[in-house]
Motif scaffolding. Structure first.
Motif, mmCIF file in Angstrom:
data_model
loop_
_atom_site.group_PDB
_atom_site.id
_atom_site.type_symbol
_atom_site.label_atom_id
_atom_site.label_comp_id
_atom_site.label_asym_id
_atom_site.label_seq_id
_atom_site.Cartn_x
_atom_site.Cartn_y
_atom_site.Cartn_z
ATOM 1 N N ASP A 90 0.831 -1.206 0.000
ATOM 2 C CA ASP A 90 0.000 0.000 0.000
ATOM 3 C C ASP A 90 0.864 1.254 0.000
ATOM 4 O OD1 ASP A 90 -1.928 1.929 0.355
ATOM 5 O OD2 ASP A 90 -2.854 0.988 2.103
ATOM 6 N N ASN A 95 -3.448 5.866 -4.039
ATOM 7 C CA ASN A 95 -4.530 4.956 -4.415
ATOM 8 C C ASN A 95 -5.711 5.710 -5.022
ATOM 9 O OD1 ASN A 95 -3.055 2.780 -3.387
ATOM 10 N ND2 ASN A 95 -3.934 3.022 -1.343
ATOM 11 N N PHE A 133 -7.259 2.806 -7.321
ATOM 12 C CA PHE A 133 -7.050 1.514 -6.672
ATOM 13 C C PHE A 133 -7.966 1.405 -5.450
ATOM 14 C CE2 PHE A 133 -2.433 0.301 -8.048
ATOM 15 C CZ PHE A 133 -2.844 0.322 -9.376
ATOM 16 N N ASP A 139 -9.153 -1.215 -2.424
ATOM 17 C CA ASP A 139 -8.789 -2.444 -1.739
ATOM 18 C C ASP A 139 -9.938 -3.440 -1.742
ATOM 19 O OD1 ASP A 139 -7.223 -4.190 -0.220
ATOM 20 O OD2 ASP A 139 -8.018 -3.390 1.664
ATOM 21 N N LEU A 183 -4.615 -4.586 -1.096
ATOM 22 C CA LEU A 183 -3.564 -3.763 -0.507
ATOM 23 C C LEU A 183 -3.154 -4.328 0.844
ATOM 24 C CD1 LEU A 183 -5.073 -0.241 -1.310
ATOM 25 C CD2 LEU A 183 -3.334 -1.490 -2.615
#
Length: 332
Positions: free
Chosen positions: A228, A234, A239, A241, A247
């Protein structure tokens, strides 16, 4: 927009499709510079470049060579620096702080960084920095639909000093899980290896941005377990999780999520499909080439008139400058 794009002839990562993507959205004169040409840009420009013919001159060259040639680089108009390694400015190593010192000598230059947070930090220091992420070569990497007979793996380099954190983390994971750490040749061997992996482990601890391998693994249909890099990075990349990536911040967190996905193959498949769709939409090199061109288009900061010392340097003989670079190379 007519641009001169100067890139490294001997480059470990193959970025031809990125250059094609740039050329698709601009009148692009692409030049591949070898080591000797990069080491003496003054001579190369004197014999091969009419700077007045271009709206933008783009350096995508070895930082090691750029920092040795600031007096000449200061004379290059309409300069943009495309940089995939500026993250090294912010973690311990031989280039810590050197990117900031280099750019401080070129405050009118636009920097296009592959890290969102890196670009933000450079802007906070007063530089004209924009973000265009890394991505993947859509012409060579894709999901082949093969049987995924390698459950957990990493493919790539761990030897460079830049990857000290990566190597340690992978070794720690391998001590607890059956993790394959391997390397392949570029091209078809790499493509087929990625297509055999169900869970690809990215372990870029301490780097601060996501390396190309993350996007390549997602494009080939792996479930990406990514170290991460933080909420801001992110968010900038999309991105999410346990939606399109997995992550983790430490080995125990990785193991908990890995156990969850082993127990729920349907969830693992949804994450892989969502990750693949994300990178196919946003992070192909042809898409990123357009974004690079867009990042160049806004007016650059004014380049101050050359002082008498810079004008004198432009008149200096090529041999004198070559002697200087040879001395610098000898000193390392």
């Amino acid at each position: 927009m007519k641009i001169l794009l100067l890139v490294q002839k001997e480059q470990r990562v193959i970025l031809d499709r990125l250059y094609d993507g740039i050329a698709a959205h601009a009148d692009c004169d692409l030049r591949w510079l070898g080591r000797a040409e990069q080491a003496n840009l003054r001579r190369y420009f004197r014999h091969a470049v009419d700077v007045c013919a271009y709206d933008r001159i783009v350096f995508f060259l070895r930082f090691k060579q750029e920092i040795r040639q600031v007096p000449f680089i200061r004379t290059v108009p309409n300069l943009v620096i495309l940089e995939h390694d500026a993250c090294q400015n912010y973690f311990p190593g031989k280039y810590q702080g050197k990117f900031s010192r280099h750019y401080a000598q070129l405050p009118w230059v636009r920097i296009i960084s592959s890290g969102h947070v890196v670009a933000e930090r450079l802007r906070a220091e007063g530089f004209d920095a924009l973000f265009v992420p890394k991505g993947y070569d859509q012409a060579t990497l894709r999901n082949l639909g093969l049987e995924r007979d390698v459950e957990l793996a990493f493919v790539g380099s761990t030897k460079s000093s830049v990857y000290t954190g990566r190597r340690r983390l992978l070794e720690e994971i391998a001590a607890r899980e059956n993790l394959l750490i391997t390397r392949t040749e570029s091209g078809d061997e790499y493509l087929r290896m990625l297509n055999r992996i169900r869970f690809f482990v990215s372990a870029d601890a301490g780097i601060g941005e996501y390396m190309i391998k993350n996007f390549e693994a997602m494009a080939c249909g792996c479930v990406l377990f990514a170290y991460d890099q933080g909420e801001a990075e992110n968010e900038a990349l999309g991105f999410r999780d346990m939606v399109n990536v997995v992550l983790y911040r430490d080995v125990e967190q990785l193991r908990v999520k890995l156990a969850q996905l082993r127990a729920d193959p349907a969830l693992a498949e949804r994450i892989a499909c969502a990750g693949q769709a994300l990178v196919e939409r946003e992070y192909r090199f042809d898409v990123l080439g357009r974004r690079v061109v867009e990042a160049m288009q806004a007016p650059l900061r004014p380049h101050p008139p050359l002082g008498w010392l810079d004008r004198l340097r432009l008149r200096l003989g090529v041999r004198l400058y070559a002697d200087f670079t040879e001395i610098a190379d000898a000193r390392g």
